[in-house]
Design a protein around this motif. Structure first.
Motif, PDB file in Angstrom:
ATOM      1  N   MET A  86      53.068  22.505  -4.574  1.00 25.09           N
ATOM      2  CA  MET A  86      51.873  21.685  -5.173  1.00 25.09           C
ATOM      3  C   MET A  86      51.023  23.370  -6.227  1.00 25.09           C
ATOM      4  O   MET A  86      50.627  24.202  -5.334  1.00 25.09           O
ATOM      5  N   ILE A  87      50.306  22.839  -6.677  1.00 23.47           N
ATOM      6  CA  ILE A  87      49.217  23.864  -7.119  1.00 23.47           C
ATOM      7  C   ILE A  87      48.573  23.843  -6.674  1.00 23.47           C
ATOM      8  O   ILE A  87      47.314  22.833  -6.517  1.00 23.47           O
ATOM      9  N   GLN A  88      47.645  25.110  -7.060  1.00 23.31           N
ATOM     10  CA  GLN A  88      46.128  25.053  -6.613  1.00 23.31           C
ATOM     11  C   GLN A  88      44.527  25.807  -7.163  1.00 23.31           C
ATOM     12  O   GLN A  88      45.068  25.755  -8.527  1.00 23.31           O
ATOM     13  N   VAL A  89      44.338  24.187  -7.482  1.00 20.81           N
ATOM     14  CA  VAL A  89      43.340  23.944  -7.888  1.00 20.81           C
ATOM     15  C   VAL A  89      42.215  23.871  -7.572  1.00 20.81           C
ATOM     16  O   VAL A  89      42.015  23.412  -5.838  1.00 20.81           O
ATOM     17  N   PRO A  90      41.013  24.380  -8.000  1.00 20.06           N
ATOM     18  CA  PRO A  90      39.653  24.397  -7.888  1.00 20.06           C
ATOM     19  C   PRO A  90      39.200  22.988  -6.556  1.00 20.06           C
ATOM     20  O   PRO A  90      39.514  22.094  -7.328  1.00 20.06           O
ATOM     21  N   GLU A  91      39.016  22.799  -5.866  1.00 17.29           N
ATOM     22  CA  GLU A  91      38.074  21.481  -5.406  1.00 17.29           C
ATOM     23  C   GLU A  91      37.335  20.582  -5.830  1.00 17.29           C
ATOM     24  O   GLU A  91      37.387  19.883  -6.345  1.00 17.29           O
ATOM     25  N   ASN A  92      36.524  21.581  -7.229  1.00 18.12           N
ATOM     26  CA  ASN A  92      35.761  20.121  -8.137  1.00 18.12           C
ATOM     27  C   ASN A  92      36.800  19.405  -8.670  1.00 18.12           C
ATOM     28  O   ASN A  92      36.148  17.727  -9.102  1.00 18.12           O
ATOM     29  N   ILE A  93      37.739  19.122  -8.854  1.00 19.36           N
ATOM     30  CA  ILE A  93      38.976  19.180 -10.070  1.00 19.36           C
ATOM     31  C   ILE A  93      40.141  18.684  -8.785  1.00 19.36           C
ATOM     32  O   ILE A  93      41.007  18.574 -10.066  1.00 19.36           O
ATOM     33  N   LYS A  94      40.056  18.645  -7.509  1.00 22.22           N
ATOM     34  CA  LYS A  94      41.323  18.371  -6.838  1.00 22.22           C
ATOM     35  C   LYS A  94      41.317  16.672  -7.587  1.00 22.22           C
ATOM     36  O   LYS A  94      42.241  16.518  -7.054  1.00 22.22           O
ATOM     37  N   PRO A  95      40.443  16.133  -7.144  1.00 24.13           N
ATOM     38  CA  PRO A  95      41.023  14.253  -7.063  1.00 24.13           C
ATOM     39  C   PRO A  95      41.470  13.582  -7.739  1.00 24.13           C
ATOM     40  O   PRO A  95      42.774  13.139  -7.993  1.00 24.13           O
ATOM     41  N   ILE A  96      41.293  14.728  -9.791  1.00 23.53           N
ATOM     42  CA  ILE A  96      41.640  15.004 -10.577  1.00 23.53           C
ATOM     43  C   ILE A  96      43.520  15.438 -10.372  1.00 23.53           C
ATOM     44  O   ILE A  96      43.938  14.559 -11.020  1.00 23.53           O
ATOM     45  N   TYR A  97      43.743  16.222  -9.872  1.00 22.00           N
ATOM     46  CA  TYR A  97      44.808  16.373  -9.720  1.00 22.00           C
ATOM     47  C   TYR A  97      45.100  15.774  -8.648  1.00 22.00           C
ATOM     48  O   TYR A  97      46.572  15.813  -9.536  1.00 22.00           O
ATOM     49  N   ASP A  98      44.625  15.186  -8.018  1.00 24.24           N
ATOM     50  CA  ASP A  98      45.626  14.279  -6.640  1.00 24.24           C
ATOM     51  C   ASP A  98      45.709  13.205  -7.737  1.00 24.24           C
ATOM     52  O   ASP A  98      47.026  12.436  -7.089  1.00 24.24           O
ATOM     53  N   LYS A  99      45.478  12.406  -8.743  1.00 23.19           N
ATOM     54  CA  LYS A  99      45.438  11.310  -8.711  1.00 23.19           C
ATOM     55  C   LYS A  99      46.570  11.441 -10.006  1.00 23.19           C
ATOM     56  O   LYS A  99      47.556  10.601 -10.185  1.00 23.19           O
ATOM     57  N   LEU A 100      46.821  12.219 -10.829  1.00 29.09           N
ATOM     58  CA  LEU A 100      47.760  12.427 -11.720  1.00 29.09           C
ATOM     59  C   LEU A 100      49.315  13.054 -11.108  1.00 29.09           C
ATOM     60  O   LEU A 100      50.179  13.000 -11.199  1.00 29.09           O
ATOM     61  N   ALA A 101      49.182  13.891  -9.661  1.00 26.25           N
ATOM     62  CA  ALA A 101      50.089  13.915  -9.184  1.00 26.25           C
ATOM     63  C   ALA A 101      50.728  13.248  -8.837  1.00 26.25           C
ATOM     64  O   ALA A 101      52.190  12.888  -8.703  1.00 26.25           O
ATOM     65  N   LYS A 102      50.086  11.986  -8.430  1.00 31.89           N
ATOM     66  CA  LYS A 102      51.027  10.353  -7.501  1.00 31.89           C
ATOM     67  C   LYS A 102      51.985   9.753  -8.528  1.00 31.89           C
ATOM     68  O   LYS A 102      52.253   9.311  -8.369  1.00 31.89           O
ATOM     69  N   ARG A 103      51.798  10.016 -10.122  1.00 31.07           N
ATOM     70  CA  ARG A 103      52.487   9.346 -11.013  1.00 31.07           C
ATOM     71  C   ARG A 103      53.492  10.186 -11.618  1.00 31.07           C
ATOM     72  O   ARG A 103      54.256   9.839 -11.991  1.00 31.07           O
ATOM     73  N   TYR A 104      53.051  11.766 -11.695  1.00 30.30           N
ATOM     74  CA  TYR A 104      53.335  12.371 -12.191  1.00 30.30           C
ATOM     75  C   TYR A 104      54.246  14.197 -11.365  1.00 30.30           C
ATOM     76  O   TYR A 104      53.193  14.489 -10.711  1.00 30.30           O
ATOM     77  N   THR A 105      55.010  14.158 -11.685  1.00 29.48           N
ATOM     78  CA  THR A 105      55.478  15.899 -10.875  1.00 29.48           C
ATOM     79  C   THR A 105      54.818  16.443 -11.583  1.00 29.48           C
ATOM     80  O   THR A 105      55.373  16.896 -13.137  1.00 29.48           O
ATOM     81  N   LEU A 106      54.323  18.028 -11.766  1.00 29.00           N
ATOM     82  CA  LEU A 106      53.152  18.759 -12.140  1.00 29.00           C
ATOM     83  C   LEU A 106      53.892  19.847 -12.382  1.00 29.00           C
ATOM     84  O   LEU A 106      54.349  20.661 -11.059  1.00 29.00           O
ATOM     85  N   GLU A 107      53.342  20.460 -13.445  1.00 23.43           N
ATOM     86  CA  GLU A 107      54.104  22.244 -13.481  1.00 23.43           C
ATOM     87  C   GLU A 107      52.788  22.575 -14.058  1.00 23.43           C
ATOM     88  O   GLU A 107      52.242  22.275 -14.596  1.00 23.43           O
ATOM     89  N   VAL A 108      52.646  24.093 -13.664  1.00 24.96           N
ATOM     90  CA  VAL A 108      52.159  24.982 -14.807  1.00 24.96           C
ATOM     91  C   VAL A 108      53.112  25.569 -16.076  1.00 24.96           C
ATOM     92  O   VAL A 108      53.695  26.628 -15.215  1.00 24.96           O
ATOM     93  N   GLU A 109      52.937  25.555 -17.420  1.00 22.85           N
ATOM     94  CA  GLU A 109      53.096  26.310 -18.073  1.00 22.85           C
ATOM     95  C   GLU A 109      52.341  27.571 -18.800  1.00 22.85           C
ATOM     96  O   GLU A 109      51.427  27.311 -19.177  1.00 22.85           O
ATOM     97  N   PRO A 110      51.908  28.953 -18.244  1.00 22.50           N
ATOM     98  CA  PRO A 110      51.385  29.878 -18.857  1.00 22.50           C
ATOM     99  C   PRO A 110      52.044  30.377 -20.336  1.00 22.50           C
ATOM    100  O   PRO A 110      52.969  30.531 -20.829  1.00 22.50           O
ATOM    101  N   LEU A 111      50.625  30.444 -21.122  1.00 25.22           N
ATOM    102  CA  LEU A 111      50.884  30.653 -22.465  1.00 25.22           C
ATOM    103  C   LEU A 111      50.227  31.573 -23.351  1.00 25.22           C
ATOM    104  O   LEU A 111      49.169  31.993 -22.607  1.00 25.22           O
ATOM    105  N   ASN A 112      51.542  32.561 -23.298  1.00 29.40           N
ATOM    106  CA  ASN A 112      50.773  33.989 -23.488  1.00 29.40           C
ATOM    107  C   ASN A 112      50.638  33.924 -24.717  1.00 29.40           C
ATOM    108  O   ASN A 112      50.946  34.006 -25.918  1.00 29.40           O
ATOM    109  N   ILE A 113      48.213  34.242 -25.253  1.00 29.09           N
ATOM    110  CA  ILE A 113      48.505  34.271 -26.808  1.00 29.09           C
ATOM    111  C   ILE A 113      47.309  35.460 -27.112  1.00 29.09           C
ATOM    112  O   ILE A 113      46.299  35.956 -26.243  1.00 29.09           O
TER     113      ILE A 113
END
Length: 236
Positions: free
Chosen positions: A1-28
């Protein structure tokens, strides 16, 4: 599970119910932008979306053109206001915010896409980002912008006129549009640029993006409204 700030956890939980989520880091250019996105793209592509380009869920993927345009924005002197259209996962706009552009308004039409944009803006602690839903055919009032950016946004002839109107509506005086597309899109991009020639001064450059197993050729188009055209639009 991706650790996200509490204030955006509801959005994360909503998306995680539909999708398998991953973090892609971009070095720019020495800074890291972390993009939360669906992990299994193949599961989200239907036969209908493969047959009709308008139905393809473009937002689910980080496109090579977006990475190139993001790098371009990171190299620029920051401006006051930037607008990203057809943002998808928002790589270009989020990068602009990360590199100091004062206010970045990131837009798309898909509601789930907007949730990912809100999630990623907060996940990267970017407080100079505003997320807005935008219908190109009935554009809302957003003010004017110094720069408008879009990656892989020219994909249908039916959208040519709405795009032209967006540019005229949102560009500040002396504003600039930057678009990035894979060279393979030239079949659609070339007619768009040809028709735009009447209203916009243009410059085109080509950049290469190398991955482990492929080289992508990306076209960056710069469009600046011709002054007489802008005056005519303003007085209409």
């Amino acid at each position: 599970m991706i650790q996200v700030p509490e204030n955006i956890k509801p959005i994360y939980d909503k998306l995680a119910k539909r999708y398998t989520l991953e973090v892609e880091p971009l070095n720019i250019r020495g800074k890291v932008l972390n993009i939360i996105k669906p992990a299994n793209i193949e599961e989200l592509i239907s036969e209908d979306s493969l047959e009709k380009v308008e139905n393809f869920p473009f937002w689910i993927k980080i496109w090579e053109a977006a990475i190139v345009l993001a790098d371009f924005m990171a190299s620029m002197k920051p401006v006051k206001r930037v607008l990203e259209i057809g943002a998808g996962l928002g790589v270009v706009g989020l990068t602009a915010a990360l590199f100091g552009h004062e206010e970045v308004v990131i837009t798309d039409f898909e509601d789930e896409c907007l949730d990912f944009l809100r999630l990623n803006a907060a996940f990267n602690k970017l407080d100079n980002v505003i997320i807005e839903k935008l219908d190109w055919r009935t554009p809302k009032e957003l003010g004017q912008f110094d720069i408008i950016v879009g990656a892989e946004v020219v994909f249908s002839g039916r959208l040519f006129e709405p795009l032209y109107q967006l540019f005229h509506k949102y560009l500040a005086p002396n504003g600039v549009v930057y678009l990035a597309h894979d060279k393979e899109r030239m079949r659609t991009l070339a007619p768009f640029l040809y028709l735009a020639e009447k209203e916009f001064e243009q410059a085109v450059s080509q950049r290469k993006l190398r991955t482990d197993d492929e080289v992508y050729e990306i076209i960056i188009s710069r469009l600046i409204p011709r002054q007489k055209t802008m005056e005519t639009k303003s007085s209409a």
